[in-house]
Scaffold this motif. Structure first.
Motif, mmCIF file in Angstrom:
data_model
loop_
_atom_site.group_PDB
_atom_site.id
_atom_site.type_symbol
_atom_site.label_atom_id
_atom_site.label_comp_id
_atom_site.label_asym_id
_atom_site.label_seq_id
_atom_site.Cartn_x
_atom_site.Cartn_y
_atom_site.Cartn_z
ATOM 1 N N GLY A 273 43.669 -23.277 95.856
ATOM 2 C CA GLY A 273 43.165 -23.529 94.511
ATOM 3 C C GLY A 273 42.857 -22.255 93.758
ATOM 4 O O GLY A 273 43.072 -22.173 92.533
ATOM 5 N N VAL A 274 42.366 -21.237 94.443
ATOM 6 C CA VAL A 274 42.086 -19.949 93.801
ATOM 7 C C VAL A 274 43.361 -19.402 93.156
ATOM 8 O O VAL A 274 43.367 -18.979 91.990
ATOM 9 C CB VAL A 274 41.533 -18.935 94.827
ATOM 10 C CG1 VAL A 274 41.389 -17.554 94.186
ATOM 11 C CG2 VAL A 274 40.182 -19.408 95.362
ATOM 12 N N VAL A 275 44.454 -19.437 93.895
ATOM 13 C CA VAL A 275 45.734 -18.911 93.398
ATOM 14 C C VAL A 275 46.265 -19.772 92.258
ATOM 15 O O VAL A 275 46.707 -19.262 91.213
ATOM 16 C CB VAL A 275 46.766 -18.844 94.538
ATOM 17 C CG1 VAL A 275 48.120 -18.382 94.009
ATOM 18 C CG2 VAL A 275 46.279 -17.922 95.649
ATOM 19 N N LEU A 276 46.205 -21.084 92.432
ATOM 20 C CA LEU A 276 46.789 -21.989 91.442
ATOM 21 C C LEU A 276 46.037 -21.968 90.116
ATOM 22 O O LEU A 276 46.649 -21.992 89.037
ATOM 23 C CB LEU A 276 46.839 -23.407 92.003
ATOM 24 C CG LEU A 276 47.890 -23.619 93.096
ATOM 25 C CD1 LEU A 276 47.641 -24.910 93.848
ATOM 26 C CD2 LEU A 276 49.292 -23.624 92.476
ATOM 27 N N PHE A 277 44.711 -21.920 90.164
ATOM 28 C CA PHE A 277 43.958 -21.869 88.909
ATOM 29 C C PHE A 277 44.151 -20.530 88.199
ATOM 30 O O PHE A 277 44.131 -20.462 86.961
ATOM 31 C CB PHE A 277 42.477 -22.145 89.162
ATOM 32 C CG PHE A 277 42.174 -23.599 89.410
ATOM 33 C CD1 PHE A 277 42.438 -24.544 88.429
ATOM 34 C CD2 PHE A 277 41.653 -24.022 90.623
ATOM 35 C CE1 PHE A 277 42.178 -25.891 88.653
ATOM 36 C CE2 PHE A 277 41.387 -25.367 90.861
ATOM 37 C CZ PHE A 277 41.655 -26.311 89.876
ATOM 38 N N ALA A 278 44.367 -19.460 88.963
ATOM 39 C CA ALA A 278 44.697 -18.171 88.341
ATOM 40 C C ALA A 278 46.054 -18.253 87.643
ATOM 41 O O ALA A 278 46.215 -17.779 86.504
ATOM 42 C CB ALA A 278 44.696 -17.063 89.399
ATOM 43 N N LEU A 279 47.029 -18.880 88.301
ATOM 44 C CA LEU A 279 48.347 -19.059 87.679
ATOM 45 C C LEU A 279 48.267 -19.953 86.449
ATOM 46 O O LEU A 279 48.963 -19.732 85.461
ATOM 47 C CB LEU A 279 49.326 -19.645 88.697
ATOM 48 C CG LEU A 279 49.788 -18.711 89.821
ATOM 49 C CD1 LEU A 279 50.641 -19.480 90.832
ATOM 50 C CD2 LEU A 279 50.589 -17.546 89.237
ATOM 51 N N ILE A 356 34.441 -21.603 91.839
ATOM 52 C CA ILE A 356 34.061 -22.753 92.667
ATOM 53 C C ILE A 356 34.932 -22.826 93.916
ATOM 54 O O ILE A 356 34.433 -23.093 95.021
ATOM 55 C CB ILE A 356 34.154 -24.052 91.844
ATOM 56 C CG1 ILE A 356 33.063 -24.071 90.767
ATOM 57 C CG2 ILE A 356 34.012 -25.274 92.755
ATOM 58 C CD1 ILE A 356 33.152 -25.238 89.810
ATOM 59 N N CYS A 357 36.239 -22.587 93.766
ATOM 60 C CA CYS A 357 37.133 -22.623 94.929
ATOM 61 C C CYS A 357 36.802 -21.508 95.923
ATOM 62 O O CYS A 357 36.887 -21.712 97.146
ATOM 63 C CB CYS A 357 38.588 -22.529 94.478
ATOM 64 S SG CYS A 357 39.242 -24.048 93.751
ATOM 65 N N ILE A 358 36.436 -20.341 95.411
ATOM 66 C CA ILE A 358 36.023 -19.258 96.312
ATOM 67 C C ILE A 358 34.763 -19.663 97.070
ATOM 68 O O ILE A 358 34.646 -19.445 98.290
ATOM 69 C CB ILE A 358 35.782 -17.950 95.529
ATOM 70 C CG1 ILE A 358 37.118 -17.401 94.993
ATOM 71 C CG2 ILE A 358 35.097 -16.905 96.406
ATOM 72 C CD1 ILE A 358 36.968 -16.215 94.073
ATOM 73 N N MET A 359 33.823 -20.283 96.373
ATOM 74 C CA MET A 359 32.609 -20.772 97.039
ATOM 75 C C MET A 359 32.966 -21.782 98.122
ATOM 76 O O MET A 359 32.384 -21.778 99.216
ATOM 77 C CB MET A 359 31.671 -21.398 96.008
ATOM 78 C CG MET A 359 31.034 -20.412 95.044
ATOM 79 S SD MET A 359 30.098 -21.258 93.743
ATOM 80 C CE MET A 359 28.871 -22.125 94.722
ATOM 81 N N GLY A 360 33.923 -22.652 97.812
ATOM 82 C CA GLY A 360 34.339 -23.633 98.807
ATOM 83 C C GLY A 360 34.951 -22.983 100.027
ATOM 84 O O GLY A 360 34.623 -23.349 101.171
ATOM 85 N N ALA A 361 35.852 -22.021 99.793
ATOM 86 C CA ALA A 361 36.512 -21.350 100.914
ATOM 87 C C ALA A 361 35.512 -20.603 101.786
ATOM 88 O O ALA A 361 35.619 -20.599 103.018
ATOM 89 C CB ALA A 361 37.593 -20.404 100.394
#
Length: 376
Positions: A273-279, A356-361
């Motif tokens: 998700g981190v990568v996809l939301f950045a894209l 949020i995705c970083i927090m999840g990871a």
């Protein structure tokens, strides 16, 4: 209660009732613009989160409460209460009063999301129980998608107030049906636990709270993205499509979890998700956006699947599910107001999603690691 034959018709009715429970969130999320216009100087996004307040306070003990009053009685009370509240919400009132109705509505929602799957599983033969829970897991995404198609029509007749009244009418029509057909699935009378001891037990054991932590981080994303991404991308048609993309990921998680531990799959989803939301921020691509919603749905399904992965005994699964309900509602409560601060700004929405995705990871990852170690 064990059965040798799955009652698919009644399970379908209970699932349909679940769609009306999903509508308790969807009806505000999908009419937020009109609602904000009616309450211009008030924090309207908090009304979306209002239903989650009860889940935050009582999610961990909801299963015990349903056991005490009985699943049939819980569904009947929840449907009746929710019908009355929705009909009241269809009338113009001060914002503070409306927020009170949303909190009251939270009691009905919490009872429904605990009692309905309990009854559905009880009505299934052992070999069908996993399938039935897979069906139940679709109620939120399907509910959002269906309402995204229907709400514009109803709003055209009478604005967002008509949407709330229509929800109340549907619940009122559902009440006599469930009254006549629902069996007694769970005997009432179970003792309520010591609330403080229960919370201490849950939140000192990572096998209980790790899936809930992952779920709460996920829920802070989903509803907010459905509310704000279509307008931000200038593609209103995405409103019913985004929940379906998310739902597809939830379905896929069940199959992938047969080969990849669910507790690890959840973290892989957050990382992707981190990568996809950045894209998404860089390209503004709708295709990338749909893939990002699919991946968040994958994480959601993995968190649910992690409960039985980490907990074999039913009583342990009950504690873990209590954490799922409680922390999940915390995420729902916080997500929409936070995203509302950057509504219309794709970089802002993507930035919050990345954080949020970083927090999840990181945090859910650490909790899941500790849970796997304690389960060995």
């Amino acid at each position: 209660m064990e059965t040798q034959r799955t009652n698919w018709a009644l399970i379908g009715l209970l699932w349909t009732t679940g769609l009306l429970a999903a509508a308790q969130f969807a009806k505000l999320t999908l009419t937020l613009d009109g609602f904000q216009a009616a309450y211009q100087n008030h924090p309207a996004p908090l009304a979306v989160s209002g239903v989650a307040v009860v889940g935050i306070l009582g999610g961990a003990v909801a299963g015990f409460f349903v056991a005490k009053i009985g699943a049939r009685r819980a569904v009947l009370w929840a449907v009746a209460m929710s019908a009355v509240v929705s009909l009241v919400q269809g009338q113009k009132m001060p914002f503070e009063w409306f927020m009170c109705t949303r909190i009251i509505e939270g009691f009905g929602h919490l009872l429904l999301v605990v009692a309905l799957p309990t009854m559905m599983v009880a009505l299934a033969k052992p070999s069908d129980k996993a399938v039935v829970m897979g069906i139940w897991g679709t109620f939120f995404g399907v509910g959002f998608a269906l309402l995204a198609l229907v709400i514009p029509v109803i709003e055209g007749w009478g604005g967002h107030w008509a949407v709330y009244r229509a929800h109340g009418v549907l619940l009122a029509l559902m009440f006599p049906i469930v009254w006549f057909v629902l069996p007694k699935v769970m005997a009432a009378g179970s003792a309520m636990p010591n609330i403080f001891a229960l919370h201490r037990t849950i939140y000192t054991n990572p096998r209980y709270f790790a899936p809930g932590l992952g779920h709460g981080i996920y829920t802070s994303i989903f509803i907010a993205l459905v509310a704000f991404l279509p307008g931000t991308l200038g593609a209103a048609w995405l409103t019913p499509v985004l929940p379906l993309a998310n739902l597809s990921g939830t379905f896929a998680a069940g199959f992938i979890a047969k080969r990849v531990p669910a507790s690890k799959l959840s973290i892989y989803g957050f990382s992707a998700g981190v990568v996809l939301f950045a894209l998404m921020a860089l390209t503004g691509s709708i295709i990338v956006t749909l893939v990002a919603l699919f991946i968040t749905g994958l994480t959601a399904g993995a968190n649910f699947a992690a409960v039985p992965e980490l907990n074999d005994a039913p009583e342990d699964q009950a504690r873990a599910n209590g954490s799922m309900a409680q922390i999940g509602n915390m995420g729902t409560f916080c997500g929409t107001p936070i995203y509302a601060l950057v509504a219309g700004n794709l970089w802002g929405i993507a930035g919050i999603s990345i954080v949020i995705c970083i927090m999840g990871a990181v945090f859910a990852g650490l909790a899941y690691r500790a849970a796997r170690m304690s389960a060995e």
